[in-house]
Design an enzyme around this catalytic site. Structure first.
Site, PDB file in Angstrom:
ATOM      1  CE  LYS A 114      -4.361  -1.799   1.371  1.00  0.00           C
ATOM      2  NZ  LYS A 114      -5.454  -1.944   2.300  1.00  0.00           N
ATOM      3  CE  LYS A 197      -5.898  -7.406  -1.668  1.00  0.00           C
ATOM      4  NZ  LYS A 197      -5.810  -7.269  -0.265  1.00  0.00           N
ATOM      5  CE  LYS A 200     -12.709  -2.835   0.901  1.00  0.00           C
ATOM      6  NZ  LYS A 200     -13.651  -3.298   1.865  1.00  0.00           N
TER       7      LYS A 200
HETATM    8  P1  TYM Z   1     -10.760  -5.678   3.915  1.00  0.00           P
HETATM    9  O1  TYM Z   1     -11.779  -4.612   4.170  1.00  0.00           O
HETATM   10  O2  TYM Z   1      -9.700  -5.393   2.910  1.00  0.00           O
HETATM   11  O3  TYM Z   1     -11.472  -7.006   3.460  1.00  0.00           O
HETATM   12  C1  TYM Z   1     -12.519  -7.613   4.228  1.00  0.00           C
HETATM   13  C2  TYM Z   1     -12.391  -9.133   4.146  1.00  0.00           C
HETATM   14  O4  TYM Z   1     -12.442  -9.562   2.770  1.00  0.00           O
HETATM   15  C3  TYM Z   1     -11.314 -10.382   2.478  1.00  0.00           C
HETATM   16  N1  TYM Z   1     -10.925 -10.139   1.084  1.00  0.00           N
HETATM   17  C4  TYM Z   1     -10.747 -11.115   0.167  1.00  0.00           C
HETATM   18  N2  TYM Z   1     -10.855 -12.446   0.245  1.00  0.00           N
HETATM   19  C5  TYM Z   1     -10.621 -13.160  -0.897  1.00  0.00           C
HETATM   20  N3  TYM Z   1     -10.282 -12.609  -2.095  1.00  0.00           N
HETATM   21  C6  TYM Z   1     -10.148 -11.250  -2.203  1.00  0.00           C
HETATM   22  N4  TYM Z   1      -9.830 -10.705  -3.375  1.00  0.00           N
HETATM   23  C7  TYM Z   1     -10.386 -10.443  -1.038  1.00  0.00           C
HETATM   24  N5  TYM Z   1     -10.354  -9.105  -0.796  1.00  0.00           N
HETATM   25  C8  TYM Z   1     -10.683  -8.940   0.504  1.00  0.00           C
HETATM   26  C9  TYM Z   1     -10.230  -9.928   3.457  1.00  0.00           C
HETATM   27  O5  TYM Z   1      -9.276 -10.936   3.671  1.00  0.00           O
HETATM   28  C10 TYM Z   1     -11.039  -9.624   4.700  1.00  0.00           C
HETATM   29  O6  TYM Z   1     -11.257 -10.791   5.459  1.00  0.00           O
HETATM   30  N6  TYM Z   1      -7.729  -5.178   7.828  1.00  0.00           N
HETATM   31  C11 TYM Z   1      -8.975  -5.770   7.386  1.00  0.00           C
HETATM   32  C12 TYM Z   1     -10.160  -5.360   8.243  1.00  0.00           C
HETATM   33  C13 TYM Z   1      -9.974  -5.592   9.690  1.00  0.00           C
HETATM   34  C14 TYM Z   1     -10.038  -6.842  10.379  1.00  0.00           C
HETATM   35  C15 TYM Z   1      -9.810  -6.539  11.742  1.00  0.00           C
HETATM   36  C16 TYM Z   1     -10.254  -8.151   9.964  1.00  0.00           C
HETATM   37  C17 TYM Z   1      -9.719  -4.628  10.615  1.00  0.00           C
HETATM   38  N7  TYM Z   1      -9.625  -5.209  11.848  1.00  0.00           N
HETATM   39  C18 TYM Z   1      -9.797  -7.554  12.728  1.00  0.00           C
HETATM   40  C19 TYM Z   1     -10.243  -9.156  10.942  1.00  0.00           C
HETATM   41  C20 TYM Z   1     -10.012  -8.856  12.287  1.00  0.00           C
HETATM   42  C21 TYM Z   1      -9.237  -5.326   5.969  1.00  0.00           C
HETATM   43  O7  TYM Z   1      -8.784  -4.294   5.521  1.00  0.00           O
HETATM   44  O8  TYM Z   1     -10.092  -6.133   5.280  1.00  0.00           O
END
Ligand code: TYM
Length: 334
Positions: A114, A197, A200
């Protein structure tokens, strides 16, 4: 069992989030017994690492809350809230900054991705992001954290922080959580590039299927998705080295509940001209009910705010004993 997970409310819920994480959240919620609890939250405090107008940030929190409920999260059974309403997350993050090591954060691949080339210009928030994530999980003594593959390294750091805190202060305070990563669909790839991947933050909307896309938009994106000139093989083994083909077959398999082998067997010898319309159909049928529920829920801001407010009160109460114990363990008077 304490299940917890979060999602950043930036932009739309897309197919990667849904298949990689949210479907698992819903499944775990639906399989809960009366002793267990689920916490799901919108990581709006994490989203400050992405530049956004304040009005858009608020809108995205409501959008994402509606999308999660539309996808099957039941705010009566699960605790659904936004992180900013529960200050215990920020408080514990600060305490854990004393435990997390710079060397650990330097290894985080997501920060490197990032921040890109301009590391010096990246925000401190982006760097410390995984510590806030550790706080999110450890505050609730979560045992299971359903996430996609890309969050695995952050959860390993969470485990390291918990272990070191417990050892440094001679307490048995934090539960060591287990990541729950689906075997299939842990990494849904971009429709334009099978090696990146689905995300968004990709500037091309054609790279992802959003849960708000209508039937025509879904069919058009699948039609334009990058594939190859070869036929589908007899078994999934034949997809090796064909990133785009493997991704499209994987999406089909996950949605239809079949194995990738079974999907290959069904379409063996046919090209993507035949496969893509079938994939589009499966996507449209799976996503339409979620989109319709989303649109109905999204019209009522005050109902969504009331749900999030109630969730935040439940979350604050659940977090309080652990936060208090962390202050005490460190000799901080509160
Ligand atoms: P975020 O918002 O990027 O994504 C949310 C969830 O979606 C999964 N994900 C995917 N899985 C498969 N293929 C993809 N292309 C894909 N894109 C996203 C992510 O693995 C995630 O599970 N840091 C985290 C949010 C967070 C969090 C936490 C998660 C903040 N605190 C505590 C678990 C526990 C995030 O940015 O996810």
């Amino acid at each position: 069992m304490r299940v917890l997970s979060g999602i950043q409310p930036t932009g739309n819920l897309h197919l990667g989030n849904y298949l990689g994480a949210i479907r698992n959240w819903v499944r775990m919620q639906d399989e809960m017994d009366s002793q267990s609890e689920c916490f799901f939250f919108l990581a709006d405090m994490h989203s400050i690492t992405v530049a956004e107008e304040p009005a858009a940030r608020i809108r995205h929190v409501r959008d994402m809350a509606a999308a999660l409920i539309a996808a099957g999260i039941d705010p009566d059974r699960s605790v659904l809230f936004n992180q900013a309403r529960v200050p215990a997350h920020a408080e514990l993050c600060w305490l854990l900054n004393g435990t997390a090591r710079i060397g650990w954060l330097n290894r985080m691949t997501q920060f490197k991705d990032k921040a890109g080339k301009n590391r010096e210009g990246a925000s401190v928030g982006l760097y410390v992001y995984p510590v806030l994530m550790a706080a999110d999980v450890l505050l609730y003594q979560a045992t299971h954290v359903p996430v996609g593959e890309d969050q695995k390294q952050h959860l390993e750091l969470t485990r390291d922080v918990a272990t070191k805190f417990n050892a440094d202060f001679g307490v048995d305070l934090f539960t060591i959580p287990d990541p729950i990563i689906p075997k299939e669909s842990a990494r849904i790839m971009s429709l334009r590039d099978g090696t990146a991947k689905m995300s968004k933050s990709d500037p091309s909307d054609a790279s992802r299927i959003n849960l708000t896309d209508d039937d025509d938009a879904i069919m058009a994106k699948v039609r334009k998705a990058k594939s190859d000139q070869e036929m589908l093989p007899e078994t999934a083994e034949g997809l090796a080295g064909r990133a785009e083909a493997a991704n499209l077959v994987g999406i089909f398999a996950t949605l239809s509940g079949e194995s990738a082998d079974a999907v290959c067997a069904r379409f063996a010898g046919q090209g993507f001209g035949a496969f893509k319309p079938a994939l589009g159909e499966v996507l449209v049928e799976s996503l339409r009910p979620i989109r319709e529920r989303f649109l109905a829920l999204r019209g009522d801001d005050s109902a969504l705010d009331a749900i999030l407010q109630k969730g935040a009160a439940r979350a604050s109460a659940a977090a309080e004993p652990t936060l208090r114990a962390a202050y005490e363990a460190m000799g901080l008077m509160r």
